[in-house]
Design an enzyme around this catalytic site. Sequence first.
Site, PDB file in Angstrom:
ATOM      1  NE  ARG A 420       3.514  -7.129   4.000  1.00 37.92           N
ATOM      2  CZ  ARG A 420       3.408  -7.263   3.325  1.00 37.92           C
ATOM      3  NH1 ARG A 420       3.886  -5.817   2.800  1.00 37.92           N
ATOM      4  NH2 ARG A 420       3.247  -7.982   1.981  1.00 37.92           N
ATOM      5  CG  HIS A 450      -4.250   1.622   5.823  1.00 37.74           C
ATOM      6  ND1 HIS A 450      -3.744   2.984   5.638  1.00 37.74           N
ATOM      7  CD2 HIS A 450      -3.461   1.585   7.049  1.00 37.74           C
ATOM      8  CE1 HIS A 450      -3.187   2.868   5.919  1.00 37.74           C
ATOM      9  NE2 HIS A 450      -1.673   2.249   6.415  1.00 37.74           N
ATOM     10  NE  ARG A 579       8.300   7.327   6.083  1.00 36.95           N
ATOM     11  CZ  ARG A 579       7.242   7.189   6.368  1.00 36.95           C
ATOM     12  NH1 ARG A 579       6.531   7.898   6.841  1.00 36.95           N
ATOM     13  NH2 ARG A 579       6.776   5.080   5.764  1.00 36.95           N
TER      14      ARG A 579
END
Length: 706
Positions: A420, A450, A579
């Site tokens: 993206r 990925h 995170r």
Amino acid sequence: MRTEEQLRVDLNNPNNYNNRELSWLAFNERVLEEALDERNPLLERLKFLSIFSSNLDEFFMVRVAGLKDQVKAGFNRPENKAGMTPKQQLQKIGAKAHRLVEMQNSLFQDIIIPELKEEKVELLGMEQLSSAQLLRLETYFEEEIFPVLTPMAIDAYRPFPMLLNKSLNLAVSLLDEHEIDKAVQQKTAIVQVPAVLDRFIQLEDTEEDALHFVLLEDIISHYIYKLFRGYQIKSVTVFRITRNADMTIHEEGARDLLKVIEKELKKRKWGAAIRLEIPKREYDYKMVTFLTETLDIHRKDVYEIDGPIDLTSLMQFYKIVAAKREHLIYETLIPQPPAEIGTDENLFDAINDRDIFLHHPYESFEPIVDFISKAADDPDVLAIKQTLYRVSGDSPIIDALKRAAEKGKQVTVLFELKARFDEENNVQWAKELEKSGCHVIYGMTHLKTHSKITLVVRKKHNRIERFVHLGTGNYNDQTAKLYTDMGLFTSKRKFGIDATNFFNYLSGYTEKPTFHHLSVAPFDIRSDMISMIDEEILLHKKHGNGRIIMKMNSITDKPIIQKLYEASIAGIKIDLIIRGICCLRPGIKGISENINVRSIVGRYLEHTRIYYFHHNGEEKIHLSSADMMTRNMEKRVEILFPIFNGPIKRRIRSILAIMLQDNCKAREQDENGVYHYVKRGDQEEPIDSQLILFNEAYHHVMEDEE
């Protein structure tokens, strides 16, 4: 003792989960808090404001846009964790986003701007300029800006223009001085602020060492009458629209994915408008009403900005000012040579000798670039195979792969075209690699690749050798200076076999192979992770020493969250360092009392994925390209890989321990899903895990040189 039925009902209660989108907004709030943190240098705080804005843009373009599409389609089912419908999510997102934007505006106007002024750095309004400065700017406008501008009138023959996503525009209300009929006196025009020009225009200053700027849109607004001779300027309203930028790629039956994505990229610029930003003060109410009606934007999706619209451009301002005010930025921390590779050691010989661990950005990314570059130039190397998700704009890895193919080596690159907001770059890189003779594949139907893996095949002394690199982050030499990631070089036989089978699985028609060491998504990583948690539960019941530590960017996958809840109920102490998004909620009595969730937001972006299980002292440690998100488990090709080497395992465990002691940049989530800074006692030493990890890498190199 709970029955299975009781356990199932408890664990499906929506109150046990955080909503994905609201959790993401909570993460971006932590980014905004860094702009408030006076321990950060002033310009770094300014940069965090820019990052916050950029993050929020992407959130609206993808996540909010997706929810709006669901509402329009009449989809009203609640999501399966926190139980909120799309409409309910949009209401809560709107309230939270408006509050955060107000907080950002106040922070910029009331704190950052005055502190910059103390450093003789000012962003001035046109009304603050002297007559001499205005005269110079008028000349600048006529010679440099005016030729680039295009006024776009709106009338029966010229409809409202299709404005580019995230572009800055001026809506101009005009009165025709020659028109007698008052009904047609008022005219409307749009002027786009040219993105090709610098937004921050520096003034020539008489005051020594002062840095004074005006905004490009302010200059255009001031002299806009020069564009509309014969008309009276009634009002000028600065505005910015955000569009739906999520791509719908119909892969089924697509003969050429490259062409499909190129076509969709053109559409992205013109998606439905989902947010309108306007100035909080002195805007034309009628013009804003006209814009909302024309763009079909609800009033609640209008964000009033107190100060400049679009603070993503502060990154440009940061670079200009940092060159003159170095004391206002972080001290430069230079990535160190990896501790496990000798200065004059041949990289392939070193990998043949032992597994090598890399920790970026504390250690340099250069060995990975060298790995590909040396393989390209080594006459004994037969083949290079690599997955690429995001690469830098001037990638030395791409250059090395092209060079290898031109030298006749077998080069296979899986380039994920659907990464993206990197689709356009990846399409161009893919074309370049193909022209150089590389075999480029674009991934698998309906899945994003990925995983981060490279395989180099070499024939030395009449014997085939396989060298593998596995990592948690992208093969991007630029982001490797800003993102924390880990990688492993190995020449172990079974890793080499697994890597070979993995690439054959991606490039050909074959069932998913059975791997020796790798766990590969879709689905296998989830089942293997659940199995490892189950093993830890069983061992804890026998020995009472269960311990799980997981570090990742986000966790949303309900089966894994529920399994962690089960482990907590069994009494296992669990620490999660996450995170960003965290749908798991810690501290719930009887469910997640033994789970602690912390988020570290600092000068580096925490990106490493580490999964640790005590395993009754045997300690299983895995690294991965995957977060524990449903999309990673089901819709992406990911790799989870084990660490076997004892010293490397001890080093990773030490890194986790340091992060769990962080009392400077760490926040902990409470049982209500709210984050708070970790409390530090009066006598406690401050522990900033990122600085400590850099200092460790630095001192290790110094010790080696001595």
